[in-house]
Design an enzyme around this catalytic site. Structure first.
Site, mmCIF file in Angstrom:
data_model
loop_
_atom_site.group_PDB
_atom_site.id
_atom_site.type_symbol
_atom_site.label_atom_id
_atom_site.label_comp_id
_atom_site.label_asym_id
_atom_site.label_seq_id
_atom_site.Cartn_x
_atom_site.Cartn_y
_atom_site.Cartn_z
ATOM 1 N N ASP A 189 -3.577 7.924 7.833
ATOM 2 C CA ASP A 189 -4.456 7.079 8.642
ATOM 3 C C ASP A 189 -3.573 6.511 9.742
ATOM 4 O OD1 ASP A 189 -3.054 5.032 7.375
ATOM 5 O OD2 ASP A 189 -4.661 4.592 5.949
ATOM 6 N N SER B 260 0.810 -1.224 0.000
ATOM 7 C CA SER B 260 0.000 0.000 0.000
ATOM 8 C C SER B 260 0.842 1.272 0.000
ATOM 9 C CB SER B 260 -0.935 0.014 1.207
ATOM 10 O OG SER B 260 -0.200 -0.164 2.401
ATOM 11 N N HIS C 97 -0.384 4.780 7.321
ATOM 12 C CA HIS C 97 0.243 5.292 6.100
ATOM 13 C C HIS C 97 0.672 6.756 6.211
ATOM 14 C CE1 HIS C 97 -2.275 1.842 4.741
ATOM 15 N NE2 HIS C 97 -1.125 1.552 4.163
#
Ligand SMILES: *[C@@H]1O[C@H](CO)[C@@H](O)[C@H](O)[C@H]1NC(C)=O
Length: 368
Positions: A333, A33, A336
């Protein structure tokens, strides 16, 4: 067909012109991610971020990037291709960054500036992230790249000289391994790896697998590699113990990073004609966390967007307004980075000293 051919010629001309300075005709991205530019949007997985507030600062809005804005790989792509060339090619091809492999419209000459294979929740081990159903593991990402390479060979009219020249100058960027901890080793409720392997044995297993995948890429003709270390995962808001970094987790990450750094040094000796760089994300992010003020950060113990509490939850809750001063937050978040942190990682790995990226930075790698 005529249009595609014209685009191909113009692209070749532009890349040729740019080659006087820093030049890589393409960037191929592998990982999780931290690098996924939207692959998971097109596959049936639960690990998705194509909804607000993700992408609130990205020109196209929510794209599947796990940040408020750009990823480090987006910014590096800008630096390498040069702003003028990039904007022109982007306009021609309709895409600003290496497009996600899983997007069905990633086809033909759109693949030439590079493709992004990264998949959120995936890892080095095929099993990693299985609770999210269907992220694309590193081994599959490499197979997908091999398919792209054979299609690009076709675009070059199967001209071996042209293909070898292209492949030897493309840049591969890899950022993978966080989920082998977060979504595997550190989840004994779902995985048995922590009973099978000591932290040291597990880190060696992971790094050995990366070595095999780098060899597979080398065998396709790739010669320029950037492999990022893991960041201090124990310092993400998701893993904090009270307000302190989780030392147990960071110690595991340090074992992995140290084995990875040795691998990169070793492969520079054993892959003739290749140059590999180890990007020390751990060191860069630790610097920022220890001394956040000069970078403009004031908050690092929680993310900017609204997240449900608990270790299992880390993603922004859909539709809840995030913080307004996003450049003051290290994390977007609870796992990240914000674009602000990604920018520091991108800048320091692009042009930083050997303590940030070893033994060459990306600028040096792309001009060799
Ligand atoms: C193959 O590509 C090379 C380098 O781009 C070029 O010089 C050569 O003329 C091409 N060969 C053919 C048969 O098109």
């Amino acid at each position: 067909m005529g249009f595609l051919y014209v685009v191909l010629i113009i692209y070749a001309t532009l890349v040729g012109k740019a080659s006087e300075s820093v030049s890589a005709p393409a960037m191929f991205v592998f990982g999780d991610s931290l690098a996924d530019s939207g692959n998971n949007n097109y596959i049936p997985t639960l690990a998705k971020s194509n909804y607000p507030p993700y992408g609130i600062d990205f020109p196209q809005g929510p794209t599947g990037r796990f940040s408020n804005g750009k990823l480090a790989v987006d910014l590096i792509d800008h630096y390498i291709k040069g702003r003028i060339t990039l904007c022109f090619v982007a306009e021609l091809l309709g895409l600003p960054y290496p497009p996600p492999y899983s997007d069905p419209s990633t086809n033909g000459p759109q693949m030439l500036p590079g493709v992004n294979y990264a998949s959120a929740a995936s890892g080095i081990l095929d099993d990693t992230g299985k609770q999210y159903m269907g992220p694309i593991p590193l081994s599959k990402q490499i197979n997908n790249f091999r398919e792209t390479a054979s299609r690009i060979f076709g675009l070059f009219g199967q001209n071996v000289t042209a293909m070898n020249d292209y492949m030897s100058r493309v840049l591969v960027i890899m950022s993978v391994g966080s989920n082998d901890y977060l979504n595997n080793y550190l989840r004994p409720d779902l995985y048995t790896t922590s009973t099978q392997y000591s932290p040291l044995a597990f880190s060696n297993l992971l790094v050995q697998q990366i070595g095999q995948q780098l060899l597979a890429l080398y065998n396709t003709g790739v010669r320029r590699f950037v492999v990022y270390s893991l960041g201090p995962i124990g310092c993400t808001p998701n893993q904090l113990v009270g307000q302190n970094c989780n030392d147990r987790v960071n110690q595991m990450v340090v074992l992995f990073n140290s084995a990875l750094r040795s691998l990169i040094i070793d492969l520079n000796l054993h892959f003739p004609g290749a140059n590999l760089a180890y990007g020390d994300v751990y060191g860069i992010v630790s610097d920022v966390l220890i001394n956040p003020t000069p970078y403009g950060f004031s908050v690092s113990i929680q993310g900017c967007c609204g997240v449900d509490t608990g270790r299992v939850q880390w993603n922004c809750i859909a539709g809840i307004a995030p913080c307004s001063n996003r450049n003051a937050y290290v994390f977007w978040d609870s796992l990240h980075p914000t674009e602000a942190l990604n920018r520091i990682i991108a800048q320091r790995s692009y042009a930083g000293p050997q303590s940030d990226i070893y033994p060459f930075n990306i600028q040096q790698l792309a001009s060799q």
